[in-house]
Write a protein that holds these residues in place. Sequence first.
Motif, PDB file in Angstrom:
ATOM      1  N   ASP A 148       0.831  -1.208   0.000  1.00 55.88           N
ATOM      2  CA  ASP A 148       0.000   0.000   0.000  1.00 55.88           C
ATOM      3  C   ASP A 148       0.870   1.264   0.000  1.00 55.88           C
ATOM      4  OD1 ASP A 148       0.481  -0.852   2.964  1.00 55.88           O
ATOM      5  OD2 ASP A 148       0.114   1.305   2.980  1.00 55.88           O
ATOM      6  N   SER A 151       0.833   4.397   2.261  1.00 53.91           N
ATOM      7  CA  SER A 151       0.318   5.154   3.408  1.00 53.91           C
ATOM      8  C   SER A 151       0.957   6.532   3.286  1.00 53.91           C
ATOM      9  CB  SER A 151       0.727   4.473   4.719  1.00 53.91           C
ATOM     10  OG  SER A 151       0.062   3.240   4.855  1.00 53.91           O
ATOM     11  N   CYS A 156       5.968   3.892   6.023  1.00 54.30           N
ATOM     12  CA  CYS A 156       5.955   2.432   6.018  1.00 54.30           C
ATOM     13  C   CYS A 156       5.654   1.993   4.593  1.00 54.30           C
ATOM     14  CB  CYS A 156       4.912   1.873   7.000  1.00 54.30           C
ATOM     15  SG  CYS A 156       3.217   2.182   6.535  1.00 54.30           S
ATOM     16  N   SER A 157       5.623   0.703   4.378  1.00 56.06           N
ATOM     17  CA  SER A 157       5.328   0.113   3.059  1.00 56.06           C
ATOM     18  C   SER A 157       6.016   0.885   1.921  1.00 56.06           C
ATOM     19  CB  SER A 157       3.821  -0.067   2.860  1.00 56.06           C
ATOM     20  OG  SER A 157       3.078   0.995   3.356  1.00 56.06           O
ATOM     21  N   LEU A 184      -3.798   5.090   1.488  1.00 53.93           N
ATOM     22  CA  LEU A 184      -4.347   5.438   2.808  1.00 53.93           C
ATOM     23  C   LEU A 184      -3.830   6.824   3.192  1.00 53.93           C
ATOM     24  CD1 LEU A 184      -3.645   2.182   2.809  1.00 53.93           C
ATOM     25  CD2 LEU A 184      -4.246   2.367   5.211  1.00 53.93           C
ATOM     26  N   HIS A 190      -0.818   5.364   7.899  1.00 52.02           N
ATOM     27  CA  HIS A 190      -0.886   3.937   8.212  1.00 52.02           C
ATOM     28  C   HIS A 190      -1.939   3.718   9.297  1.00 52.02           C
ATOM     29  CE1 HIS A 190       1.536   4.491  11.824  1.00 52.02           C
ATOM     30  NE2 HIS A 190       2.657   4.764  11.163  1.00 52.02           N
ATOM     31  N   THR A 191      -2.194   2.433   9.594  1.00 57.21           N
ATOM     32  CA  THR A 191      -3.371   2.117  10.395  1.00 57.21           C
ATOM     33  C   THR A 191      -3.179   2.293  11.906  1.00 57.21           C
ATOM     34  OG1 THR A 191      -2.753  -0.230  10.380  1.00 57.21           O
ATOM     35  CG2 THR A 191      -4.228   0.510   8.655  1.00 57.21           C
ATOM     36  N   MET A 192      -2.029   2.810  12.314  1.00 53.17           N
ATOM     37  CA  MET A 192      -1.852   3.118  13.738  1.00 53.17           C
ATOM     38  C   MET A 192      -2.395   4.510  14.071  1.00 53.17           C
ATOM     39  SD  MET A 192      -0.539   0.419  15.033  1.00 53.17           S
ATOM     40  CE  MET A 192      -0.970  -0.844  13.846  1.00 53.17           C
ATOM     41  N   TYR A 246       2.770  -5.427   2.987  1.00 54.15           N
ATOM     42  CA  TYR A 246       1.392  -5.354   3.502  1.00 54.15           C
ATOM     43  C   TYR A 246       0.392  -5.464   2.353  1.00 54.15           C
ATOM     44  CZ  TYR A 246      -2.508  -3.217   6.195  1.00 54.15           C
ATOM     45  OH  TYR A 246      -3.687  -2.953   6.831  1.00 54.15           O
ATOM     46  N   VAL A 296       3.308  -9.296   6.037  1.00 55.49           N
ATOM     47  CA  VAL A 296       2.970  -8.305   7.076  1.00 55.49           C
ATOM     48  C   VAL A 296       1.532  -8.501   7.546  1.00 55.49           C
ATOM     49  CG1 VAL A 296       2.755  -5.844   7.569  1.00 55.49           C
ATOM     50  CG2 VAL A 296       4.510  -6.633   5.956  1.00 55.49           C
ATOM     51  N   TYR A 339      -2.857  -7.399  13.056  1.00 56.31           N
ATOM     52  CA  TYR A 339      -3.339  -6.022  12.889  1.00 56.31           C
ATOM     53  C   TYR A 339      -4.865  -6.063  12.722  1.00 56.31           C
ATOM     54  CZ  TYR A 339       1.571  -4.747  12.068  1.00 56.31           C
ATOM     55  OH  TYR A 339       2.920  -4.563  12.196  1.00 56.31           O
ATOM     56  N   HIS A 367       6.957   1.981  14.226  1.00 55.68           N
ATOM     57  CA  HIS A 367       6.263   1.452  13.071  1.00 55.68           C
ATOM     58  C   HIS A 367       7.168   1.526  11.841  1.00 55.68           C
ATOM     59  CE1 HIS A 367       2.361   0.005  12.267  1.00 55.68           C
ATOM     60  NE2 HIS A 367       2.364   0.593  11.101  1.00 55.68           N
ATOM     61  N   GLY A 368       7.055   0.565  10.948  1.00 60.66           N
ATOM     62  CA  GLY A 368       7.782   0.628   9.671  1.00 60.66           C
ATOM     63  C   GLY A 368       9.170   0.021   9.710  1.00 60.66           C
ATOM     64  N   ASP A 388       9.448  -3.028   7.514  1.00 66.30           N
ATOM     65  CA  ASP A 388       9.551  -2.659   6.090  1.00 66.30           C
ATOM     66  C   ASP A 388      10.960  -2.164   5.771  1.00 66.30           C
ATOM     67  OD1 ASP A 388       6.830  -3.206   6.021  1.00 66.30           O
ATOM     68  OD2 ASP A 388       6.280  -1.120   6.384  1.00 66.30           O
TER      69      ASP A 388
HETATM   70  O1  PXL Z   1       4.438  -1.449   8.271  1.00 63.78           O
HETATM   71  C1  PXL Z   1       3.454  -2.313   7.860  1.00 63.78           C
HETATM   72  C2  PXL Z   1       2.196  -1.618   7.420  1.00 63.78           C
HETATM   73  C3  PXL Z   1       2.048  -1.253   6.110  1.00 63.78           C
HETATM   74  N1  PXL Z   1       0.951  -0.601   5.678  1.00 63.78           N
HETATM   75  C4  PXL Z   1      -0.045  -0.271   6.523  1.00 63.78           C
HETATM   76  C5  PXL Z   1       0.039  -0.601   7.851  1.00 63.78           C
HETATM   77  C6  PXL Z   1       1.159  -1.314   8.306  1.00 63.78           C
HETATM   78  C7  PXL Z   1       1.212  -1.748   9.702  1.00 63.78           C
HETATM   79  O2  PXL Z   1       0.335  -1.544  10.490  1.00 63.78           O
HETATM   80  O3  PXL Z   1      -0.934  -0.225   8.685  1.00 63.78           O
HETATM   81  C8  PXL Z   1      -1.253   0.434   6.008  1.00 63.78           C
END
Ligand code: PXL
Length: 280
Positions: free
Chosen positions: A9, A11, A16-17, A40, A43-45, A79, A108, A116, A213-214, A217
């Motif tokens: 994805d 983000s 990340c990703s 996104l 990211h989803t945190m 991811y 992931v 997650y 986070h990340g 990756d």
């Molecule tokens: O880092 C891994 C990752 C990648 N992409 C998204 C994430 C996460 C981890 O939570 O939320 C959207």
Amino acid sequence: MKRILTMQDISCLGKCSITIALPVLSAMGVETVILPTAVLSTHTMFKNFTVKDLTDQLIPIARHWKSENVHFDAIYTGYLGSAEEIEIAKRVFDMFRADDTLLFVDPVMGDNGRLYPAFDMDYAALNAGLCNGVDIIVPNITEACFMTGTEYREAYGRDYIVSLLGRLSGLGAGVSILTGVSLSPGKTGVMGYDRRDGTFFEYQNDRVDAAYHGTGDLFSSACVGAVLRGKTLQEAVKIAADYTAHTIRVTLENPDKPWYGVDFEKTLPDLIESLRPEAE
Ligand code: PXL
């Protein structure tokens, strides 16, 4: 120049990703082609993030590349947001796997013993299927447990890791590398098993007491990038583990106390330096 395709994805904010893979692999001197599965806002945190799913674009994009006769030296998946995206990743492997294409899967889906929020056991089983027949997989202990139906343990010994690697290897990848493995107090790193010659390998660093986070990756991108730059897998693992640990340390020193990602931008020059033959 080697060319890699990475499917994960975007983000937009969060590091990340793809916003890790693209800059890291490019800096390592590898042409990086992206297949973005979704956009996104963060990211989803983060709370209240937006998602625009791009699943329906993936096969048309891949077909276009196919019509252009594009060759990939590696395909790296990270991811993937849904069962359908895992199926598409398999199709992308089939479409572009040449004799010399390295398939690298980072399944992931969780950390610290939990999946997650977006994922469940069915998703974990599908991710296990994605590992079958690829060259290298790099799950953390949580992901390995969910894919192999193993009980997750906070505290463990070498025997637990060896047995988990055995089960992981049964999923059918050439090399299984477990990340976030602590083989002695105060240390952390990786332990791997190469099914092709039955050998184990490990690399440990001093543990830094911080979780960002990340970083998974970051490790994966640096590892596959180093392999593409001609390093052996064990050299690549060391480069990636050292780079990740170094970046976490540098981030901890940042007075702004970033919480959502690491300051990898500051350490990219060191990663490039570690690729030089004399740096080993
Ligand atoms: O880092 C891994 C990752 C990648 N992409 C998204 C994430 C996460 C981890 O939570 O939320 C959207």
